[in-house]
Design a protein around this motif. Structure first.
Motif, short mmCIF file in Angstrom:
data_model
loop_
_atom_site.label_atom_id
_atom_site.label_comp_id
_atom_site.label_asym_id
_atom_site.label_seq_id
_atom_site.Cartn_x
_atom_site.Cartn_y
_atom_site.Cartn_z
N GLY A 113 0.81 -1.21 0.00
CA GLY A 113 0.00 0.00 0.00
C GLY A 113 0.85 1.26 0.00
O GLY A 113 2.07 1.20 -0.04
N THR A 114 0.19 2.37 0.10
CA THR A 114 0.86 3.66 -0.11
C THR A 114 1.80 4.06 1.02
O THR A 114 1.46 3.90 2.20
N GLY A 115 2.96 4.54 0.65
CA GLY A 115 3.86 5.24 1.57
C GLY A 115 4.13 4.57 2.90
O GLY A 115 4.43 5.22 3.89
N GLN A 141 -1.17 5.69 -9.89
CA GLN A 141 -2.34 6.51 -9.56
C GLN A 141 -2.06 7.58 -8.52
O GLN A 141 -2.97 8.31 -8.15
N CYS A 142 -0.87 7.66 -8.01
CA CYS A 142 -0.69 8.60 -6.90
C CYS A 142 0.78 8.88 -6.65
O CYS A 142 1.56 7.94 -6.44
N PHE A 143 1.15 10.13 -6.65
CA PHE A 143 2.45 10.60 -6.21
C PHE A 143 3.59 10.23 -7.16
O PHE A 143 4.34 11.09 -7.59
N PRO A 183 -0.91 15.15 3.78
CA PRO A 183 -0.54 15.20 2.37
C PRO A 183 0.57 14.23 2.00
O PRO A 183 1.26 13.70 2.85
N ASP A 184 0.71 14.05 0.70
CA ASP A 184 1.75 13.19 0.15
C ASP A 184 3.10 13.87 0.27
O ASP A 184 3.31 14.93 -0.28
N GLY A 185 4.01 13.21 0.94
CA GLY A 185 5.38 13.70 0.92
C GLY A 185 5.67 14.81 1.91
O GLY A 185 6.80 15.18 2.12
N GLY A 587 -11.55 12.23 -1.87
CA GLY A 587 -11.90 13.30 -0.94
C GLY A 587 -11.59 12.73 0.43
O GLY A 587 -12.39 12.00 1.03
N ARG A 588 -10.40 12.99 0.93
CA ARG A 588 -9.95 12.31 2.15
C ARG A 588 -10.75 12.72 3.38
O ARG A 588 -11.24 13.84 3.49
N ILE A 589 -10.82 11.77 4.31
CA ILE A 589 -11.54 11.95 5.57
C ILE A 589 -10.48 12.03 6.66
O ILE A 589 -9.62 11.14 6.74
MO LIG Z 1 -2.30 8.01 -2.50
#
Ligand SMILES: [Mo]
Ligand SMILES: Nc1nc2c(c(=O)[nH]1)N[C@H]1C(S)=C(S)[C@@H](COP(=O)(O)OP(=O)(O)OC[C@H]3O[C@@H](n4cnc5c(=O)[nH]c(N)nc54)[C@H](O)[C@@H]3O)O[C@H]1N2
Ligand SMILES: Nc1nc2c(c(=O)[nH]1)N[C@H]1C(S)=C(S)[C@@H](COP(=O)(O)OP(=O)(O)OC[C@H]3O[C@@H](n4cnc5c(=O)[nH]c(N)nc54)[C@H](O)[C@@H]3O)O[C@H]1N2
Ligand code: SF4
Length: 706
Positions: A113-115, A141-143, A183-185, A587-589
């Motif tokens: 999964g992510t990060g 799809q992301c970053f 946020p990302d990064g 739309g993040r929660i």
């Molecule tokens: Mo992501």
């Protein structure tokens, strides 16, 4: 009664999201009794978000997986038997060696999964095993589209200067809502601090978020039309000579070609495409160009369509043309506190790498343009289902709830059911883990040692994450890889985790061992701006490549262009007759991280159920009440979420939240088909030609009352 054991306070770092908040872990008698933000950490200065605050609830949750388990009965039977680590590792090792011998190592795929703390360890283990097929739903799809695009355009990855002393005077938030998302990064609190200095704000978002309300200019873009909007802003910057002429002349390549190219993309051209008025587009471009320093805060919304890379390229040129590069309060290149991760990629010969699914077609994702080469998810799933271009028989999932976060969940489910062998390492049982043959109990962030460099990639703050408690028989993913590599006698990936951490620190600029860093908690490296003045940009021309020679060389368009999303009112009018609304998802929660944390009562009480944002007029036409359940349907399937009325959203647009499943509902499905946005999304072609990105946003849907 004896005296209470003393409380020890250890420094660590929260990794419940992409992470980075420094923490103080209060441990008494082997138990975590309190987790607080570290006031000394430059990334959060003592604060924690709701997710970080309930760290103890996560660690001690009664539903945590605490020992390995083997499935009894058919896949998805929901019946499990406890086994020892030895039994689990023996079985995994034997099955993988068998599959490798029969079908080749590429028949074993790895997912994550992510990060996560262990993301690079997953590909490392794959490399040791000899398979090029590892993947992550955030890769195409992301970053990483942003990372790969910028490495080619700028020779480095720029991040917002949030850890320096100069706050930005203007922030352009594009498809990014960091008041709700860690946020990302970056880290959440630096982002908030930047707002305290009252910068001028431009927001590009189809929803009227808190940031949109605060913004001087809010561009309510039609989902998926970001490329058109960015090109029109470039047109204004150049047409009205708002760019930094000196910087452009000295430090960029291909300005004339770009100027000629974007001449056609006027704000008047963009207005009907983007649903944003031409005067607003002009106002945004002028404000961004005339207020310095300015930064672009971009999010994953721009990477959820098949024209992701050109959208990212177009956006990245806004800070470049205005000279906001490597300057205080602008977009900066980091100090690289960590050395190269020993990825073991050299263990894959060219023939094996060539077998990476999708690598040949998507050269920025898995081929010669990639930073960390990954397999193309739809191609991988097809190989599971159809055995083409070759069979994929095993899938090892380390920290991903595949049924909730990959596009087209029904097809994903069908693909996973075809596997011969599946392993899932997770903190909790999930609908995805229920499909596995073996489930492994993973350690949560307070239970393991790691290092993290932030901002991601740029890393001028390096922090130690340290093991403070042991839960059941849980092991960190890193430890699982080492144990498995030894069991399989791979001869690689067998050294202790700490040795690898020490090596990464030794190869970076930190000058400490892991144990030394652990005691300090974190190191902040001194920062230098305008580093390009010493050595230019690390691109073939030594300049920022507005016209990208690397893209051209790889066979991709050297200048960004506009392309309509494949399922839109303009590109698919026949579909729009049946599905007339534009759907966006995500739309993040602030209380959950992707599909996680729905078990944690203290978070869930703040947010019980999924919500889809809709304009009241649209809702009224379909008899949908505010707060009532509504169906959302696309060509792929139908889900329900609670209607959340918003006057701010365009009446032609609906936003559905992603990541929903219901741990409180019966196994093995846990309600995963009820409200999961990815039942609606598409993983079929067309894909982004460079990155293979599929469609999570900018789709067509219809709604009705439940
Ligand atoms: Mo992501
Ligand atoms: N609390 C929390 N934090 C998180 C996460 C989480 O789940 N929860 N997820 C993490 C992950 S993986 C990521 S990638 C980041 C993502 O964080 P963000 O990049 O902020 O992602 P979102 O909130 O999904 O979307 C950002 C904004 O884009 C808008 N949007 C939707 N469609 C479009 C479009 O077509 N164009 C434009 N311009 N805007 C659009 C949405 O309305 C939303 O306000 O957050 C990370 N941090
Ligand atoms: N429709 C739609 N789909 C999306 C998105 C969207 O906006 N809309 N966003 C996309 C984006 S940007 C991203 S990055 C992806 C995110 O997708 P992922 O990052 O894969 O997120 P999850 O599927 O929630 O997977 C997290 C799983 O890992 C487990 N876990 C947590 N910590 C650990 C650990 O240390 N070890 C192990 N082994 N397991 C752990 C959790 O319990 C959970 O089951 O989703 C994508 N999917
Ligand atoms: S923002 Fe992320 S790192 Fe910080 S406390 Fe929240 S979950 Fe933890």
């Amino acid at each position: 009664m004896g005296a209470a054991a003393p409380t020890v306070v250890l420094k660590s770092v929260c990794r419940a999201c992409h992470g980075g908040c420094g923490t103080l872990m209060h441990v008494q008698d082997g138990r975590l009794v309190k987790v607080r933000g570290d006031p000394e950490s430059p990334l959060n200065r003592g604060r924690l978000c709701p997710i970080g605050t309930v760290a103890r609830d996560l660690v001690y949750h009664p539903d945590r997986l605490k020992h390995p388990m083997r499935r009894l009965g058919a896949r998805g039977s929901g019946r499990w038997q406890r086994v020892s680590w030895d039994e689990a590792l023996d079985e995994i090792s034997a099955r993988l060696l068998e599959i490798r011998a029969q079908y080749g190592p590429e028949a074993i795929a790895l997912g994550t999964g992510t990060g996560r703390h262990h993301i690079r360890w997953v590909s490392r283990f794959g490399n040791a095993l000899g398979t090029p097929n590892w993947c992550e739903p955030g890769f195409a799809q992301c970053f990483h589209p942003r990372v790969n695009t910028c490495l080619l355009t700028f020779g480095d990855f720029p991040v917002c200067d949030f850890t320096g002393d100069t706050p930005p005077k203007c922030i352009l938030y594009w498809g990014h809502n960091p008041l709700d998302s860690g946020p990302d990064g970056e880290t959440r609190f630096n982002v908030r601090d930047a707002l305290d200095a009252n910068p001028r704000l431009i927001v590009v978002d189809p929803r009227e978020t808190e940031l949109a309300r605060r913004a001087e200019v809010w561009l309510r873009v039609r989902p998926g039309a970001d490329d058109a909007l960015a090109l029109a802003m470039l047109n204004v910057l150049i047409g009205e000579r708002l760019y930094d002429a000196q910087f452009v002349a000295r430090w960029t390549h291909g300005f004339e070609a770009l100027a000629a190219h974007v001449g056609r993309y006027t704000p008047e051209w963009a207005e009907p495409i983007t649903w944003v008025s031409a005067p607003k587009i002009r106002a945004a471009a002028r404000l961004f160009a005339q207020t310095k320093p300015a930064m672009l805060e971009w999010g994953c919304a721009i990477e959820h369509t098949p024209k992701c890379i050109q959208t990212v390229r177009a956006l990245s040129l806004l800070p470049a043309l205005t000279g906001n590069i490597d300057v205080p309060g602008g977009w900066v290149f980091g100090m690289k506190g960590l050395g190269r991760f020993p990825s073991l990629i050299e263990n894959l010969g060219p023939e094996v790498s060539a077998k990476r699914l999708g690598a040949e077609r998507f050269r920025l994702l898995g081929g010669e343009g990639a930073d960390l080469p990954a397999a193309h998810i739809p191609t991988l799933l097809q190989a599971m289902r159809e055995g083409k271009p070759y069979p994929v028989k095993a899938f090892l999932v380390f920290g991903n709830n595949t049924l909730t976060t990959y596009a087209n969940s029904r097809l994903v489910h069908e693909s996973l059911l075809k596997l011969d062998f599946m392993v899932c390492a997770d903190l909790f049982m999930t609908p995805t883990a229920e499909l596995a043959d073996i489930v492994l109990p993973a350690a949560a962030w307070p239970e393991l040692d790691q290092i993290v460099g932030l901002p991601t990639i740029a890393a001028n703050v390096v922090l130690a994450q340290q093991k403070t408690v042991q839960i059941g028989e849980c092991k960190s993913d890193e430890e699982i890889f080492v144990a498995l590599a030894r069991r399989m006698k791979l001869g690689l990936c067998e050294e202790p985790v700490k040795e690898v951490l020490d090596r990464q620190l030794a190869d970076g600029g930190v000058g400490l061992t892991f144990d030394e860093l652990k005691r300090k908690g974190f190191v902040k490296l001194p920062f230098r701006y305008r580093k390009y003045e010493e050595r230019g940009f690390r691109t073939p021309t030594g300049r920022i490549e507005l016209y990208s020679t690397r893209f051209e060389q790889l066979g991709y368009a050297p200048l960004p262009y506009y392309e309509e999303p494949p399922e839109s009112p303009f590109s698919a009018p026949e579909v729009a007759r049946e599905f007339p609304l534009v759907l966006t998802t995500g739309g993040r929660i602030p209380f959950f991280f992707n599909s996680e944390h729905r078990q944690l009562a203290n978070l869930r009480k703040a947010y019980r159920e999924p919500r889809a944002e809709i304009h009241p007029d649209t809702a009224a036409r379909h008899g949908i009440a505010d707060g009532g359940w509504m169906w959302i349907e696309t060509r792929r399937g139908r889900i329900r979420q609670r209607a959340k009325f918003s006057q701010g959203i365009d009446a032609r647009v609906v936003n559905a939240e992603h990541g929903w499943w219901f741990p409180e509902e019966p196994a093995p499905e846990y309600g995963v088909w009820k409200s999961n946005a990815n039942v609606l999304t598409d993983n079929g072609p067309p894909y982004d030609p460079a990155m293979g990105t599929y469609q999570l946003r900018a789709l067509l849907c219809r709604v009705s009352a439940v």
